[in-house]
Design a protein around this motif. Sequence first.
Motif, short mmCIF file in Angstrom:
data_model
loop_
_atom_site.label_atom_id
_atom_site.label_comp_id
_atom_site.label_asym_id
_atom_site.label_seq_id
_atom_site.Cartn_x
_atom_site.Cartn_y
_atom_site.Cartn_z
N LYS A 215 0.83 -1.21 0.00
CA LYS A 215 0.00 0.00 0.00
C LYS A 215 0.86 1.26 0.00
O LYS A 215 0.61 2.21 -0.77
CB LYS A 215 -0.92 0.00 1.21
CG LYS A 215 -1.85 1.19 1.27
CD LYS A 215 -2.69 1.17 2.53
CE LYS A 215 -3.70 0.04 2.44
NZ LYS A 215 -4.66 0.10 3.58
N VAL A 216 1.89 1.28 0.84
CA VAL A 216 2.75 2.47 0.89
C VAL A 216 3.52 2.63 -0.42
O VAL A 216 3.73 3.75 -0.93
CB VAL A 216 3.71 2.40 2.09
CG1 VAL A 216 4.72 3.56 2.05
CG2 VAL A 216 2.94 2.39 3.39
N ASP B 95 -4.09 6.87 3.98
CA ASP B 95 -3.80 5.43 3.80
C ASP B 95 -2.36 5.12 4.21
O ASP B 95 -2.07 4.03 4.75
CB ASP B 95 -4.02 5.03 2.36
CG ASP B 95 -5.50 5.12 1.96
OD1 ASP B 95 -6.35 5.00 2.87
OD2 ASP B 95 -5.79 5.27 0.75
N ILE B 96 -1.46 6.07 3.95
CA ILE B 96 -0.07 5.84 4.35
C ILE B 96 0.03 5.81 5.87
O ILE B 96 0.73 4.97 6.45
CB ILE B 96 0.84 6.92 3.75
CG1 ILE B 96 0.83 6.83 2.22
CG2 ILE B 96 2.26 6.77 4.28
CD1 ILE B 96 1.63 7.92 1.54
N TRP C 45 9.69 4.45 7.37
CA TRP C 45 9.61 4.71 5.92
C TRP C 45 8.24 5.25 5.56
O TRP C 45 8.12 6.21 4.77
CB TRP C 45 9.93 3.43 5.16
CG TRP C 45 9.60 3.46 3.70
CD1 TRP C 45 10.15 4.26 2.76
CD2 TRP C 45 8.64 2.63 3.04
NE1 TRP C 45 9.60 4.01 1.52
CE2 TRP C 45 8.67 3.00 1.68
CE3 TRP C 45 7.76 1.60 3.44
CZ2 TRP C 45 7.83 2.40 0.71
CZ3 TRP C 45 6.96 1.02 2.48
CH2 TRP C 45 6.99 1.40 1.15
N ALA C 46 7.17 4.64 6.08
CA ALA C 46 5.82 5.08 5.76
C ALA C 46 5.60 6.53 6.21
O ALA C 46 4.97 7.33 5.50
CB ALA C 46 4.80 4.17 6.41
N THR D 231 12.41 5.50 -2.01
CA THR D 231 13.11 4.53 -1.15
C THR D 231 14.00 5.30 -0.21
O THR D 231 14.93 5.98 -0.64
CB THR D 231 13.94 3.56 -2.00
OG1 THR D 231 13.08 2.86 -2.89
CG2 THR D 231 14.69 2.58 -1.14
N THR D 232 13.80 5.15 1.07
CA THR D 232 14.57 5.82 2.11
C THR D 232 15.55 4.84 2.74
O THR D 232 15.54 3.63 2.45
CB THR D 232 13.65 6.39 3.17
OG1 THR D 232 12.98 5.32 3.82
CG2 THR D 232 12.65 7.38 2.58
#
Length: 298
Positions: free
Chosen positions: A174-175, A183-184, A240-241, A256-257
């Motif tokens: 989802k993320v 949602d995140i 991350w999210a 991308t972290t």
Amino acid sequence: MGGGRAGPPPGPYQQDQFPPDMFRQDAYPPDQFPQYQQGPYPGGQPGHTGYEAIDLDDEERRPRNRTPLLVAVGLLLVLGLGGGVVWAVQNSSDGPDRKAAAPASTGTGGGEQPAPPLSGDPSAPAGGPAPTAASPAASPSADQVKAQTQARALDELLARAEGAKAPIGSAVAKVSSCPAKADIESAAQVFDTGAQQREQLLGELAKLDVADVAGGADAVQSLRTAWQQSAEIDRAYAAWARAVSAQGCPGSSAPTTAEKKRADELNPQATLAKKDFVAKWKPAVDTYGLTPRTWDRI
């Protein structure tokens, strides 16, 4: 006397003592006159004559008394028959049945043992004492009971972990699709819940003692590593999210972290630890009848 028959032999008596016609043959009836024959006396003295009676008819002889002979023959027959009967009885009593019924000698040459005395109970077997009931199976030792209890405690913990497992994979997808901010944020909550569950499981795992379970200590160490890495992965995904929610998506996918890279690096390691635990725990599962599980259910 006529007929030239000589008179009675001389003796101490006188002839005139008898009637003169006593020795006349015609003085008696023919069937009553004794007939005599001159001849020697039984003594057989030479020059001496006498008279001996002559039977007129052999068929008129008085039959001899044969009763003693018949009695003797009868006794012999009775004795013979009696002896035969006794011999037959003795042979029949010494036959196979009597020999089989005779008790065998108790020698040391491996012969048959003597039959046991008859008991008063007709239902008792003739071959010996009544068989006793089979002894119950040996009870497990205290160590075995303790090991089984420890193994079942860990199996119950695994069942709770499987039921409370957060849908981490769905939240990651989802993320990555860069949905709306709400949602995140919802996905970040899923990651936090997963991390909390792993930490709670680690706390309960630390309270369990599996020292009596064969291979239990090594299996628990692999499980601890897997849950620790899974908790770290969940926290990295949560970070991350929240970064994606704050920065937004420059394109159609989430950036991308460093937290995302850390989580991706730990995932293979956590999977390897789970597989290692399943392999080490399988003997205990088979021994104590526990629930078999695959690595993705840990």
